[in-house]
Scaffold this motif. Structure first.
Motif, PDB file in Angstrom:
ATOM      1  N   GLY A 121       0.983  -0.965  -0.238  1.00  0.00           N
ATOM      2  CA  GLY A 121      -0.162  -0.407  -0.317  1.00  0.00           C
ATOM      3  C   GLY A 121       1.290   1.125  -0.033  1.00  0.00           C
ATOM      4  N   ASN A 122      -0.072   1.909   0.181  1.00  0.00           N
ATOM      5  CA  ASN A 122       0.650   3.329   0.172  1.00  0.00           C
ATOM      6  C   ASN A 122       2.285   3.808   1.239  1.00  0.00           C
ATOM      7  OD1 ASN A 122      -0.800   4.826  -0.649  1.00  0.00           O
ATOM      8  ND2 ASN A 122      -2.190   5.273   0.752  1.00  0.00           N
ATOM      9  N   ARG A 123       2.094   3.107   2.681  1.00  0.00           N
ATOM     10  CA  ARG A 123       3.231   2.984   3.273  1.00  0.00           C
ATOM     11  C   ARG A 123       3.938   1.752   2.963  1.00  0.00           C
ATOM     12  NH1 ARG A 123       5.598   4.706   7.525  1.00  0.00           N
ATOM     13  NH2 ARG A 123       7.035   3.034   8.928  1.00  0.00           N
ATOM     14  N   ARG A 124       4.891   2.300   1.752  1.00  0.00           N
ATOM     15  CA  ARG A 124       5.662   0.470   1.041  1.00  0.00           C
ATOM     16  C   ARG A 124       7.298   0.139   2.366  1.00  0.00           C
ATOM     17  NH1 ARG A 124       6.443   3.781  -4.952  1.00  0.00           N
ATOM     18  NH2 ARG A 124       4.065   3.603  -5.360  1.00  0.00           N
ATOM     19  N   GLU A 125       6.502  -1.577   2.119  1.00  0.00           N
ATOM     20  CA  GLU A 125       7.637  -1.373   2.979  1.00  0.00           C
ATOM     21  C   GLU A 125       7.962  -2.867   2.110  1.00  0.00           C
ATOM     22  OE1 GLU A 125       5.959  -2.472   6.215  1.00  0.00           O
ATOM     23  OE2 GLU A 125       6.237   0.518   7.343  1.00  0.00           O
ATOM     24  N   ARG A 126       7.576  -3.210   1.563  1.00  0.00           N
ATOM     25  CA  ARG A 126       7.767  -4.631   0.490  1.00  0.00           C
ATOM     26  C   ARG A 126       7.569  -4.096  -0.944  1.00  0.00           C
ATOM     27  NH1 ARG A 126       2.866  -6.640   2.801  1.00  0.00           N
ATOM     28  NH2 ARG A 126       3.095  -8.376   1.306  1.00  0.00           N
ATOM     29  N   VAL A 127       8.156  -5.849  -1.831  1.00  0.00           N
ATOM     30  CA  VAL A 127       8.783  -5.059  -3.363  1.00  0.00           C
ATOM     31  C   VAL A 127       8.121  -6.663  -3.841  1.00  0.00           C
ATOM     32  CG1 VAL A 127      10.523  -5.495  -2.898  1.00  0.00           C
ATOM     33  CG2 VAL A 127      10.062  -4.101  -5.091  1.00  0.00           C
ATOM     34  N   ARG A 128       7.395  -6.204  -4.601  1.00  0.00           N
ATOM     35  CA  ARG A 128       6.389  -8.186  -5.426  1.00  0.00           C
ATOM     36  C   ARG A 128       6.765  -7.820  -6.920  1.00  0.00           C
ATOM     37  NH1 ARG A 128       0.583  -9.509  -4.656  1.00  0.00           N
ATOM     38  NH2 ARG A 128       1.739 -10.545  -2.309  1.00  0.00           N
ATOM     39  N   PHE A 129       8.386  -8.662  -7.049  1.00  0.00           N
ATOM     40  CA  PHE A 129       8.504  -9.224  -7.941  1.00  0.00           C
ATOM     41  C   PHE A 129       7.857 -10.296  -8.988  1.00  0.00           C
ATOM     42  CE2 PHE A 129      12.005  -7.159  -6.307  1.00  0.00           C
ATOM     43  CZ  PHE A 129      12.720  -6.887  -7.332  1.00  0.00           C
ATOM     44  N   SER A 130       7.383 -10.492 -10.178  1.00  0.00           N
ATOM     45  CA  SER A 130       7.539 -11.481 -10.808  1.00  0.00           C
ATOM     46  C   SER A 130       8.250 -12.175 -11.564  1.00  0.00           C
ATOM     47  CB  SER A 130       5.636 -11.775 -11.475  1.00  0.00           C
ATOM     48  OG  SER A 130       5.817 -10.185 -12.448  1.00  0.00           O
ATOM     49  N   THR A 131       8.402 -13.368 -11.665  1.00  0.00           N
ATOM     50  CA  THR A 131       8.922 -13.834 -12.554  1.00  0.00           C
ATOM     51  C   THR A 131       9.086 -14.749 -14.129  1.00  0.00           C
ATOM     52  OG1 THR A 131      10.306 -15.205 -11.441  1.00  0.00           O
ATOM     53  CG2 THR A 131      11.238 -13.912 -11.235  1.00  0.00           C
ATOM     54  N   MET A 132       9.628 -15.135 -14.682  1.00  0.00           N
ATOM     55  CA  MET A 132       9.203 -16.003 -16.003  1.00  0.00           C
ATOM     56  C   MET A 132       9.957 -17.092 -16.425  1.00  0.00           C
ATOM     57  SD  MET A 132       9.584 -15.454 -19.326  1.00  0.00           S
ATOM     58  CE  MET A 132       8.023 -15.830 -20.087  1.00  0.00           C
ATOM     59  N   THR A 133       9.827 -17.953 -16.703  1.00  0.00           N
ATOM     60  CA  THR A 133      10.978 -19.185 -17.502  1.00  0.00           C
ATOM     61  C   THR A 133      10.329 -19.334 -18.821  1.00  0.00           C
ATOM     62  OG1 THR A 133      11.889 -20.000 -15.688  1.00  0.00           O
ATOM     63  CG2 THR A 133      12.179 -21.862 -17.245  1.00  0.00           C
ATOM     64  N   PRO A 134      11.070 -19.075 -19.861  1.00  0.00           N
ATOM     65  CA  PRO A 134      10.560 -19.382 -21.228  1.00  0.00           C
ATOM     66  C   PRO A 134      10.503 -20.799 -21.969  1.00  0.00           C
ATOM     67  CG  PRO A 134      12.670 -18.945 -21.701  1.00  0.00           C
ATOM     68  CD  PRO A 134      12.263 -18.418 -20.643  1.00  0.00           C
ATOM     69  N   SER A 135       9.878 -21.279 -22.788  1.00  0.00           N
ATOM     70  CA  SER A 135       9.579 -22.961 -22.867  1.00  0.00           C
ATOM     71  C   SER A 135      10.104 -23.159 -24.666  1.00  0.00           C
ATOM     72  CB  SER A 135       7.908 -23.081 -22.567  1.00  0.00           C
ATOM     73  OG  SER A 135       8.110 -24.939 -23.369  1.00  0.00           O
ATOM     74  N   GLU A 136      10.506 -24.084 -24.823  1.00  0.00           N
ATOM     75  CA  GLU A 136      11.187 -24.507 -25.744  1.00  0.00           C
ATOM     76  C   GLU A 136       9.644 -24.989 -26.414  1.00  0.00           C
ATOM     77  OE1 GLU A 136      14.791 -26.332 -25.709  1.00  0.00           O
ATOM     78  OE2 GLU A 136      15.833 -24.648 -26.671  1.00  0.00           O
ATOM     79  N   ASP A 137       8.363 -25.191 -25.721  1.00  0.00           N
ATOM     80  CA  ASP A 137       7.475 -26.008 -26.594  1.00  0.00           C
ATOM     81  C   ASP A 137       6.738 -24.771 -27.083  1.00  0.00           C
ATOM     82  OD1 ASP A 137       5.385 -27.742 -27.250  1.00  0.00           O
ATOM     83  OD2 ASP A 137       4.856 -28.435 -24.648  1.00  0.00           O
ATOM     84  N   PRO A 138       6.225 -25.220 -28.235  1.00  0.00           N
ATOM     85  CA  PRO A 138       5.704 -23.761 -29.074  1.00  0.00           C
ATOM     86  C   PRO A 138       4.058 -24.067 -28.897  1.00  0.00           C
ATOM     87  CG  PRO A 138       6.199 -26.410 -30.584  1.00  0.00           C
ATOM     88  CD  PRO A 138       7.068 -25.690 -29.184  1.00  0.00           C
ATOM     89  N   CYS A 139       3.954 -25.184 -28.651  1.00  0.00           N
ATOM     90  CA  CYS A 139       2.541 -25.232 -27.297  1.00  0.00           C
ATOM     91  C   CYS A 139       2.254 -24.565 -26.143  1.00  0.00           C
ATOM     92  CB  CYS A 139       1.817 -26.730 -28.201  1.00  0.00           C
ATOM     93  SG  CYS A 139       1.822 -26.907 -29.290  1.00  0.00           S
ATOM     94  N   SER A 140       3.422 -24.433 -25.404  1.00  0.00           N
ATOM     95  CA  SER A 140       3.542 -23.758 -23.780  1.00  0.00           C
ATOM     96  C   SER A 140       3.353 -22.247 -24.334  1.00  0.00           C
ATOM     97  CB  SER A 140       5.101 -24.538 -23.503  1.00  0.00           C
ATOM     98  OG  SER A 140       4.730 -24.039 -22.625  1.00  0.00           O
ATOM     99  N   SER A 141       2.425 -21.886 -23.022  1.00  0.00           N
ATOM    100  CA  SER A 141       2.338 -20.258 -22.925  1.00  0.00           C
ATOM    101  C   SER A 141       3.732 -19.256 -22.495  1.00  0.00           C
ATOM    102  CB  SER A 141       1.766 -19.769 -21.947  1.00  0.00           C
ATOM    103  OG  SER A 141       1.651 -20.647 -20.984  1.00  0.00           O
ATOM    104  N   GLY A 142       5.076 -20.330 -22.213  1.00  0.00           N
ATOM    105  CA  GLY A 142       6.034 -19.823 -21.712  1.00  0.00           C
ATOM    106  C   GLY A 142       5.641 -19.372 -20.371  1.00  0.00           C
ATOM    107  N   ARG A 143       5.076 -19.136 -19.388  1.00  0.00           N
ATOM    108  CA  ARG A 143       4.624 -18.459 -18.445  1.00  0.00           C
ATOM    109  C   ARG A 143       4.822 -19.158 -17.469  1.00  0.00           C
ATOM    110  NH1 ARG A 143       4.810 -13.319 -20.823  1.00  0.00           N
ATOM    111  NH2 ARG A 143       4.044 -12.692 -19.227  1.00  0.00           N
ATOM    112  N   LEU A 144       5.922 -19.502 -17.302  1.00  0.00           N
ATOM    113  CA  LEU A 144       5.853 -20.229 -15.514  1.00  0.00           C
ATOM    114  C   LEU A 144       7.008 -19.048 -14.941  1.00  0.00           C
ATOM    115  CD1 LEU A 144       6.059 -23.228 -14.067  1.00  0.00           C
ATOM    116  CD2 LEU A 144       8.343 -23.680 -14.851  1.00  0.00           C
ATOM    117  N   GLY A 145       6.836 -19.466 -13.500  1.00  0.00           N
ATOM    118  CA  GLY A 145       7.462 -18.640 -13.193  1.00  0.00           C
ATOM    119  C   GLY A 145       6.705 -18.519 -11.901  1.00  0.00           C
ATOM    120  N   PHE A 146       7.435 -17.647 -10.964  1.00  0.00           N
ATOM    121  CA  PHE A 146       7.286 -17.222  -9.235  1.00  0.00           C
ATOM    122  C   PHE A 146       6.837 -15.941  -9.268  1.00  0.00           C
ATOM    123  CE2 PHE A 146      10.389 -20.508  -9.667  1.00  0.00           C
ATOM    124  CZ  PHE A 146      10.142 -22.048  -8.249  1.00  0.00           C
ATOM    125  N   ILE A 147       6.083 -15.559  -7.974  1.00  0.00           N
ATOM    126  CA  ILE A 147       5.871 -14.494  -7.078  1.00  0.00           C
ATOM    127  C   ILE A 147       6.805 -13.919  -6.094  1.00  0.00           C
ATOM    128  CG2 ILE A 147       4.684 -13.034  -6.230  1.00  0.00           C
ATOM    129  CD1 ILE A 147       2.335 -13.872  -7.467  1.00  0.00           C
TER     130      ILE A 147
END
Length: 368
Positions: A308-334
């Motif tokens: 919120g307004n009193r910022r004390e934490r920061v949130r990152f999201s990550t992704m890992t691509p996939s060589e599978d052409p049918c995959s969204s390539g959006r596997l990741g972490f928060i």
């Protein structure tokens, strides 16, 4: 028949940039102006008067801006007041420009004239570069009029651009604040907009958060020896100093395993919570690697601040691509980290057991 149904269809880009809308003063009158970009569909920026959104036509197009040093992929244009009393569209130059250098553009919103083009001087045809989306800040005055603009480039440089002067002719300063490199010393691409926050523990400081990685070049989907990417938090005090990872506090992914979380088997990580021990430590970093396993994990979206307004934490999201052409390539972490140190918090920030409460019951048993 739609081109999409053509068996020989080849993808084409159109107006792919996200527009920005703001109220500005033009000719002494308040107007609502939309500034858009072609994204990867072209190399131009345009502005439309949308003060009366129900009656917009060709006459409301204010201008279109092009320049040889403007590339593709320009997005997240900042439409802001400037110290010279006017309003401007401020943006990084994107990629594949004629010069292949990283540059900042500042364009008058009223007529599309070029107020400033600040060349970092970094990049060429052999080592092509470009400036990612930028963010403007009125810190340290905090008077809603930007003083500095921050942005990163493909060669891992985090830049500070000085626009404090009342005259646009003096907006020509680019200072390299930080050089992002992997553990081997190779530059890491910065393709996301940095996010800024006041340091919750130290007055007179900003913290600049961003992650590294890209996912638009031909080589970015390859899983062959992928580069280690990193989460960063840089402490900004307006010193004319350039930092690197050796000047930062290091955090690590201390533990990773599969557990039952939110009703399913999920991979959960624990982050170290090291504290600053040296006065000269100018921020922190967290490499996206665990147990020596490089999987191509990266950051391609800007951070958020869940506290919120009193910022004390920061949130990152990550992704890992996939060589599978049918995959969204959006596997990741928060990642939800302490804003000041970049380490793990001493309380649960995820409702792991899905009971509607964030408490001791959400802590993971590391011995299981």
């Amino acid at each position: 028949i739609s081109l999409l149904a053509d068996p020989d269809y080849e993808h084409r880009f159109f107006v792919d940039g996200t527009p920005a809308v703001n109220d500005v003063v033009i000719g002494g009158l308040w107007k609502t102006v939309l500034v858009g970009s072609m994204g990867v569909g072209g190399r131009s920026i345009f502005a439309i008067d949308v003060t009366d959104p129900d009656n917009v036509d060709a006459n409301d197009v204010l201008w279109e801006f092009t320049d040889p040093d403007l590339g593709y992929g320009v997005s997240e244009v900042q439409v802001i007041p400037m110290p010279n009393g006017g309003f401007a569209a401020v943006f990084g130059n994107g990629y594949n420009s004629d010069s292949d250098r990283a540059m900042l553009f500042i364009v008058d919103v009223a007529d599309g004239s070029l107020l400033a083009k600040i060349d970092t001087g970094v990049g060429d045809s052999t080592n092509p570069n470009g400036l990612a989306p930028v963010v403007a800040s009125s810190w340290p005055q905090l008077n809603f009029v930007p003083q500095y603009v921050y942005g990163g480039d493909l060669q891992g440089n985090l830049w500070r651009f000085d626009v404090t002067d009342d005259s646009a002719s003096n907006w020509d300063s680019a200072h390299k604040l930080f050089q992002a490199t992997d553990p081997g010393g190779d530059p890491q691409p910065i393709t996301v907009q940095p996010r800024l926050s006041l340091n919750p523990k130290r007055s007179g400081e900003l913290i600049i958060n961003f992650g590294t990685g890209s996912f638009f070049r031909n080589q970015d989907n390859s899983q062959t020896n992928p580069q280690v990417q990193t989460l960063y938090g840089i402490r900004e005090t307006l010193k004319n100093t350039s930092y690197d990872r050796g000047d930062l506090l290091q955090q690590e992914i201390a533990w990773q395993d599969e557990v039952i979380a939110l009703g399913a088997v999920r991979t959960v990580r624990r982050i170290s919570d090291h504290k600053y021990s040296k006065p000269e430590e100018s921020g922190y970093f967290l490499d996206l690697i665990y147990g020596g396993n490089q999987v191509g994990e990266r950051v391609i979206s800007r951070v958020t601040f869940p506290s919120g307004n009193r910022r004390e934490r920061v949130r990152f999201s990550t992704m890992t691509p996939s060589e599978d052409p049918c995959s969204s390539g959006r596997l990741g972490f928060i990642f939800d980290l302490d804003l000041f140190t970049g380490g793990g918090t001493d309380f649960s920030v995820f409702d792991i057991n899905d009971d509607g409460f964030f408490n001791f019951d959400d802590l993971v048993d590391l011995n299981m």
